[in-house]
Scaffold this active site. Sequence first.
Site, mmCIF file in Angstrom:
data_model
loop_
_atom_site.group_PDB
_atom_site.id
_atom_site.type_symbol
_atom_site.label_atom_id
_atom_site.label_comp_id
_atom_site.label_asym_id
_atom_site.label_seq_id
_atom_site.Cartn_x
_atom_site.Cartn_y
_atom_site.Cartn_z
ATOM 1 N N GLN B 221 0.817 -1.208 0.000
ATOM 2 C CA GLN B 221 0.000 0.000 0.000
ATOM 3 C C GLN B 221 0.854 1.262 0.000
ATOM 4 O O GLN B 221 0.331 2.354 -0.102
ATOM 5 C CB GLN B 221 -0.888 0.028 1.254
ATOM 6 C CG GLN B 221 -1.826 -1.147 1.383
ATOM 7 C CD GLN B 221 -2.570 -1.195 2.708
ATOM 8 O OE1 GLN B 221 -2.765 -2.273 3.246
ATOM 9 N NE2 GLN B 221 -2.994 -0.049 3.236
ATOM 10 N N ARG B 368 -8.203 -1.557 8.775
ATOM 11 C CA ARG B 368 -9.118 -0.539 8.279
ATOM 12 C C ARG B 368 -9.348 0.519 9.349
ATOM 13 O O ARG B 368 -10.450 0.735 9.806
ATOM 14 C CB ARG B 368 -10.449 -1.147 7.856
ATOM 15 C CG ARG B 368 -11.212 -0.187 6.953
ATOM 16 C CD ARG B 368 -12.347 -0.861 6.267
ATOM 17 N NE ARG B 368 -12.989 0.049 5.330
ATOM 18 C CZ ARG B 368 -13.959 -0.309 4.523
ATOM 19 N NH1 ARG B 368 -14.378 -1.546 4.516
ATOM 20 N NH2 ARG B 368 -14.496 0.555 3.704
ATOM 21 N N CYS B 369 -8.287 1.108 9.673
ATOM 22 C CA CYS B 369 -8.101 2.166 10.640
ATOM 23 C C CYS B 369 -7.412 1.634 11.873
ATOM 24 O O CYS B 369 -8.013 1.041 12.741
ATOM 25 C CB CYS B 369 -9.344 2.902 11.085
ATOM 26 S SG CYS B 369 -8.810 4.470 11.801
ATOM 27 N N GLU B 738 -12.618 4.633 6.574
ATOM 28 C CA GLU B 738 -12.548 3.834 7.789
ATOM 29 C C GLU B 738 -13.643 4.153 8.801
ATOM 30 O O GLU B 738 -13.762 3.478 9.819
ATOM 31 C CB GLU B 738 -11.165 4.032 8.432
ATOM 32 C CG GLU B 738 -10.064 3.549 7.499
ATOM 33 C CD GLU B 738 -8.673 4.042 7.876
ATOM 34 O OE1 GLU B 738 -7.704 3.358 7.568
ATOM 35 O OE2 GLU B 738 -8.570 5.120 8.473
#
Lengths: 292, 792
Positions: B221, B368-369, B738
């Site tokens: 990422q 996701r956060c 998120e």
Amino acid sequence: MYPSRFAYEAPTSLAEAIAILDRNGGEAKILAGGQSLVPMLKLRFAAPGTLVDINNIPGLSDHWLDKDGTLHIGALVRHEDLEFSTIIADSHPTIAAAAELVADPIVRTRGTFVGSVCHADPQGDWAATMVASGGQIIAQGPNGRRAIDVREFVLGPFTNALAYNEIAVEAVIPAATGTAKGGYLKLERRVGDFATASVAVNLDMHGDTVHRAGCALAGVGGRTIDANDAINGALKGKALTPENVEAAADAVAAMAEPRSDHRGSADYKRHIVKTFVSRILTNIANSEQKAA
Amino acid sequence: MSVDEIKIGGMGASRRRVEDNRFIRGKGKYVDDVVLPGMLHMEILRADVAHARIKSIDTSAAWEVPGVRLVLTGETMAARNLAWMPTLSYDTQAVLATDKVRFQGQEVAAVIADDPYIAKDACAKIVVEYESLPVIVNPDQAAAPGAALIRDDKENQPTNKIFDWEIGDKAGTDRAFEEADVISTIDLHYPRSHPSPLEPCGSIADYDRATGKLTVYMTTQAPHIIRAAVAMVAELPEHQIRIISPDLGGGFGNKVPVYPGYVISILASILTERPVKWIEDKTGNLISTGFGRDVYLQGQMALRKDGKILGMRMHTISDHGAFFSDAQPTKFKIGLMHSTFACYDVPAAHLTSTGYYTNKAPGGVAYRCSFRVTEAMFFQERMMHAAANDLGMDQAEFRRVNLVKDDMFPYRTAFGFLTDSGQYDKCMQVGMEAIGYATFKEEQEEARKRGRLLGIGISTMTEPLGAGNSREYDILGIKMFDSAELRVHMSGKAILRTGAKTQGQGHETTWAQIVAHELGIPADDIVVEEGDTDTAPFGMGTYASRSTPVAGAAVAMAARKVRAKARKIAAHLLEVSEEDIEWELGRFYVRGNHDRGVTIQDCALAAYSNMPDGMEPGLENVSYYDPPNLTWPFAAYFCKVEVDPATGVWDVLNFVAVDDCGVRINPMIVEGQVMGGLTEAYAMANMQYITFDEAGNCIGSNYMDYLLPTAWETPGFELHEVVTPCPHHPIGAKGVGECATVAGPAAFVNAVMNAIEHTGVRNIDMPLQPNRVFEALQTGQDVSGMPPVRVE
């Protein structure tokens, strides 16, 4: 996926398939839907020398009712064939109820009824419906066919009564002598999870009276639990009154052999069994009343 | 005439995702789809025990398998100073174990062979002799006197404690508690989970000895950060390293760190002078790569009788596994945990945190956060729920009393964050209306009389999304800005590259919409490329919902600079001075003479064919954007459930999500993000967790044990929007990716608790499996910690 090395055979007749099994002397494994076998190959928990893919053998993909209502399920009948069957809802309501709860919708497109019974997973749905319904497996080998009562077919966890050179070609499930009633309930944390507890109930009703009651449990013991005698003892010759339903639920729950684990305590699982037996029977009683 | 913005796929258009054209046709190009000539395949042997000294590793049988080219162990790595690598939190992590293994699944050896089957067969022939050590699977065990020391490789590490850290005003908070009418407490565990992207991690390292160039296809990422890390670890010059992150099958934070497999494949390629492909299997991904959460959250709140919050205290105990490899801003040891309570007006707050090593996989990176915001907001909303109950106050009313009011912005939180915008109470009103809050209490009473258990749970929060700014946020010293490069071709078509990296969020669609909005070039005329460090400008990558707040802002700025140049060209073409040029979408015209104008495409052609005297040809710009602040989206979620008292099974009857993420570039994509996040939140609350048995065996190493939600049981969600533009973002957008994962879990848990807390129970820790809800109903007691793995 990178399984161990294996040979692959795709026979086009039962005779040929049986000959391959015979030749391999126990080192071959039948591939039907593959929904249990393929994950085990992937994890290298299973490493058979030869896979015998029976999907090209004609005549195994149908399910049908005899004139007397006996249900036949061929070795390649997929779970979803039963889920969307137009012929079993009245004659075999227990099978019909379980069909939409087996595994998940994706697995149901490939996995087979007979394969699932052969896999003999103590949490398997179909083995429980077979036990509750008094079903048989038809095995075919070099010496012809034989019928095996499912209670003698499933020998233990992941062990069945087939000889190494036999194929389970069909399941046979008898018809009710009166009106067939039944249900199947399963508690799972998520669709496709192994059951926390499952209950199959199968009734042969003569009017308002239970002629024969069958019941089996999955997920609450080291094997499919045969609760036929327990439920039959509580209900045979009787009506589905709240008292009788309660007695049957208690008798069946006493048969469960659950272990405490991350899905719940033994007491909780036993309570679920009791609740589910009671719910299935109460639903049947209520639908009888509506019909009357 | 100006172009119609929605027609050209500009801001606010629910434009179909252009990347889906290839994804739904099976034409995506993932790392595993890349095949290079002469490529070898690598398989990693992982530890099957959680804590053990390595007595010996015998690789001789593996070398003898036909087709095996190379077998690597910690010893071979150590000879090249590659047995250990730095983590993103200034710790070290073993690449291949040398002295001992510290978690089940740790990398012990690697086989490189002609095909992956051979590599796997040969791995099974490596014999490792272990001497067992006591296994530590939770912070209690890690902190116990005489506990086995996990990191005996480190100097100055006498215990298993990684850090003590604190922030806030202790004295002021103590005073608030002295003045309190009511003190509410809560004690929670947020279980370990794993992001589990569909595509596991993998790499193809291709070292060319003739040119000295190392090309690595990698599931990452953050390709530029990886390039910097590889330069550091492998001691290769940065210009000779090219990281290519092709299509990613999900990331959710799992693909931020550097993993041992990447490093081993690079060395293997250098040694074999062949490309080496490593593709992790699903189990390898679940048991060894960046996990999420695994934090104990303890809190107290000081309250006035009328419902005003006077102060809050929080203590966290976090389990980081065997190596401290959280990805987080350098100066915050437990990430942005102190963003807790940012949406409420809290005069005084104090946070203390302690982190421990355990014999579990490292990470603490995702899911996701992270930056620990997920835990912070779950804690906040469970604390709010408990406090409202302790006050005897309505859940919605208690929140509305304490939420920051519209006229209080910019608002400095007790922990020092500056929130800048929002309409919190409006969001509450929208949600309450949609869920039928006004009549619910009556409905709940009625239902209870008939033996039915209904509950509503509320979760409201603002969270800090879009790291940086560079003053406060860096990773390994690199400041957290981002970048965009926009190049307009002579036909008016364009290519846009950014330093971010899409993992399925839809950058190829939305970035083009920002350019369309700024320049009036149809979005379909703009191609977006990301993930290749040789072509994309330097950026920090995609995580922390930072793409739109940072890279998206850079895109807008680059487009504006292109427009500024185009304006000069327009003036030249129209033969007027630049001051007399007006802009409407897609077109410049002469002030006072609307008919006399040129399109942006006319200007693009002129930039290559008819530029003004003295002007550089071309029409392009590279923009680096350092945001002045984080962005602060707001969410107000309302969940309505029914609990079956006979089984403990709970069903979601309705879920209303009100999100204010500022201006929405592509509303359809925003809604998809919210739905995906809510699905994950539902799973967190219900079933999705990883645990370990006493021996350190990971329970959750496959999808039979680790339950991801399916469409089958996931409830429907009703989405609403409120739009408060971000005051400092060029297009007014805030992060959103998120929000739902962060705010969602507490809504589900609060709803179930609301349905059953008349029995006296105050808390059930996640997962709220039916058996745990049933137990709480039966006993009226809390259900704490993880479900037991086995009970004999």
